[in-house]
Write a protein that holds these residues in place. Structure first.
Motif, PDB file in Angstrom:
ATOM      1  N   LEU A  33       0.775  -1.414  -0.180  1.00  0.00           N
ATOM      2  CA  LEU A  33      -0.069  -0.067  -0.111  1.00  0.00           C
ATOM      3  C   LEU A  33       0.699   1.321  -0.076  1.00  0.00           C
ATOM      4  O   LEU A  33       0.533   2.161  -0.696  1.00  0.00           O
ATOM      5  N   VAL A  73       2.225   1.860  -3.678  1.00  0.00           N
ATOM      6  CA  VAL A  73       1.152   2.239  -4.216  1.00  0.00           C
ATOM      7  C   VAL A  73       0.897   3.768  -3.953  1.00  0.00           C
ATOM      8  O   VAL A  73       0.577   4.522  -4.870  1.00  0.00           O
ATOM      9  N   ARG A  74       0.762   4.132  -2.712  1.00  0.00           N
ATOM     10  CA  ARG A  74       0.691   5.708  -2.466  1.00  0.00           C
ATOM     11  C   ARG A  74       1.902   6.522  -2.836  1.00  0.00           C
ATOM     12  O   ARG A  74       1.593   7.609  -3.373  1.00  0.00           O
ATOM     13  N   ILE A  79       0.037  10.394  -3.320  1.00  0.00           N
ATOM     14  CA  ILE A  79      -1.237  10.293  -2.886  1.00  0.00           C
ATOM     15  C   ILE A  79      -1.756  11.686  -2.193  1.00  0.00           C
ATOM     16  O   ILE A  79      -2.941  12.085  -2.095  1.00  0.00           O
ATOM     17  N   GLU A 135      -6.249   2.504  -3.859  1.00  0.00           N
ATOM     18  CA  GLU A 135      -5.871   2.639  -2.649  1.00  0.00           C
ATOM     19  C   GLU A 135      -7.030   2.663  -1.644  1.00  0.00           C
ATOM     20  O   GLU A 135      -6.703   2.279  -0.559  1.00  0.00           O
ATOM     21  N   THR A 141      -6.972  -0.095   1.286  1.00  0.00           N
ATOM     22  CA  THR A 141      -7.194   0.301   2.942  1.00  0.00           C
ATOM     23  C   THR A 141      -8.235   0.125   3.522  1.00  0.00           C
ATOM     24  O   THR A 141      -7.971  -0.384   4.669  1.00  0.00           O
TER      25      THR A 141
END
Length: 375
Positions: free
Chosen positions: A16, A19-20, A25, A68, A72
């Motif tokens: 995660l 990815v962020r 993000i 995302e 989460t």
């Protein structure tokens, strides 16, 4: 929470976080607001190409934000279920949530890899060229095996595969083949496959049943869309037409419809052998522009390319992967050291593990395992 599940949660959190980072993000909501404001401009569709590009970029951002958010939320929900199940001594609830986390780990790892596909042309369709090396029939057969491998991989991805040209081997296999592969991130996934692929096996064409080593080269370059401007000076190219091979009988192609374009400054040669000469000129010119664009990408990434080439001569001096079928079963990527004994699976198109390892390495110069070890 059991140690095994805690480790799974940690792996999901690492995926995660990557990815962020890749989607930035913190600025994503502001970029979406900007996209929405531009999309509401009544003059936007006065330029349809630019409008379509804008909407594609907006959708990519929307999809990334949704991924995302969903990952989460799923992580938090299943952790909460486990805690509630443990408090109430409900083994079924705990077991179900733990399995959901195992599945989520695989999903998060896949999304992590997709997040690495954010290069300038990664989202484009791609051309794939395969050329047999020295070795006669054995190398031609190896080239046909690689062609089958990539077609199988593309079909599993749901991509569209179009054969652009093919030259048959004298006895078996192919001397060369060129494909256009269309689908989301087709170039981003396949770009790591460029290089020389080495096969070691007992040759079925050797009556003495001796072990042979064969080499075949693979070239991958993005399909250049209208948003990437590549200028080709007409004085720099030579266009030749020649007779395409037809189906035979009454269907035989008797016109000089196939097209070959030679770019004199670079020596690049591209061909297309569809039925229409006009269509072939268009296909070949797009392929030429894509090759020229790939050369520019290579120049931008000269340091990475030099590092790969400096791993030593093998075959044609740019070997990236070995496929050993005898005396043992092993496919090993020489850049990342990723290896698997599932040679049948790889040759049937199971390539995501090999491609993913190279994608992760290209981002940081380290394998995913090495990067995680530094956290």
């Amino acid at each position: 929470m059991r140690a095994e599940i805690q480790n799974i949660v940690t792996e999901i959190e690492k995926s995660l976080e990557l990815v962020r980072q890749r989607m930035d993000i913190e600025t994503a909501p502001y970029r979406l607001e900007e996209f929405n404001a531009r999309a509401e401009d009544p003059d936007l569709w006065n330029d349809p190409d630019n409008a379509q590009k804008l909407m594609r970029e907006r959708q990519v951002l929307v999809d990334a934000m949704a991924v995302e958010k969903n990952l989460t939320q799923a992580l938090a929900d299943n952790i909460e279920l486990i805690e509630l199940g443990e408090m109430e001594d409900d083994a079924d609830v705990v077991a179900e949530a733990e399995q959901a986390l195992r599945d989520l780990k695989e999903t998060a790892a896949a999304k992590e890899l997709e997040a690495l596909l954010n290069g300038e042309a990664d989202g484009n369709d791609t051309f794939l060229e395969i050329n047999a090396g020295a070795g006669g029939t054995e190398s031609c057969d190896w080239a046909s095996m690689l062609a089958r491998m990539y077609v199988r991989w593309a079909e599993k991805k749901g991509y569209k595969v179009e054969l652009q040209s093919e030259s048959a081997g004298d006895e078996a296999g192919i001397k060369s083949a060129a494909y256009k592969i269309s689908g989301p991130n087709a170039y981003g996934w396949l770009k790591s496959e460029s290089g020389v692929h080495r096969l070691v096996r007992i040759s079925p064409f050797d009556s003495a049943a001796k072990r042979h080593t064969s080499f075949t080269s693979v070239w991958v370059y993005p399909v250049v869309d209208d948003n990437i401007d590549i200028e080709v000076n007409p004085a720099d190219i030579r266009i030749d037409t020649y007779r395409s091979s037809g189906a035979g009988g009454q269907h035989v192609n008797t016109t000089d419809s196939a097209v070959r374009i030679t770019h004199n400054p670079t020596g690049i040669v591209v061909t297309s052998s569809e039925k229409s000469q006009h269509q072939n000129r268009d296909i070949a010119m797009k392929a030429l522009k894509s090759r020229l664009y790939q050369m520019e990408l290579d120049r931008r990434n000269a340091a990475i390319n030099e590092a790969h080439e400096n791993k030593g001569d093998a075959g044609w001096g740019n070997q990236i992967r070995s496929y050993v079928l005898q005396p043992y079963q092993m496919v090993k990527d020489l850049r990342t050291s990723f290896e698997t004994s599932d040679t049948k699976g790889v040759l049937d198109g199971d390539l995501d593990g090999l491609m993913g390892a190279t994608l992760a390495m290209n981002v940081s110069g380290k394998s995913r395992a090495e990067a995680n070890a530094e956290d």
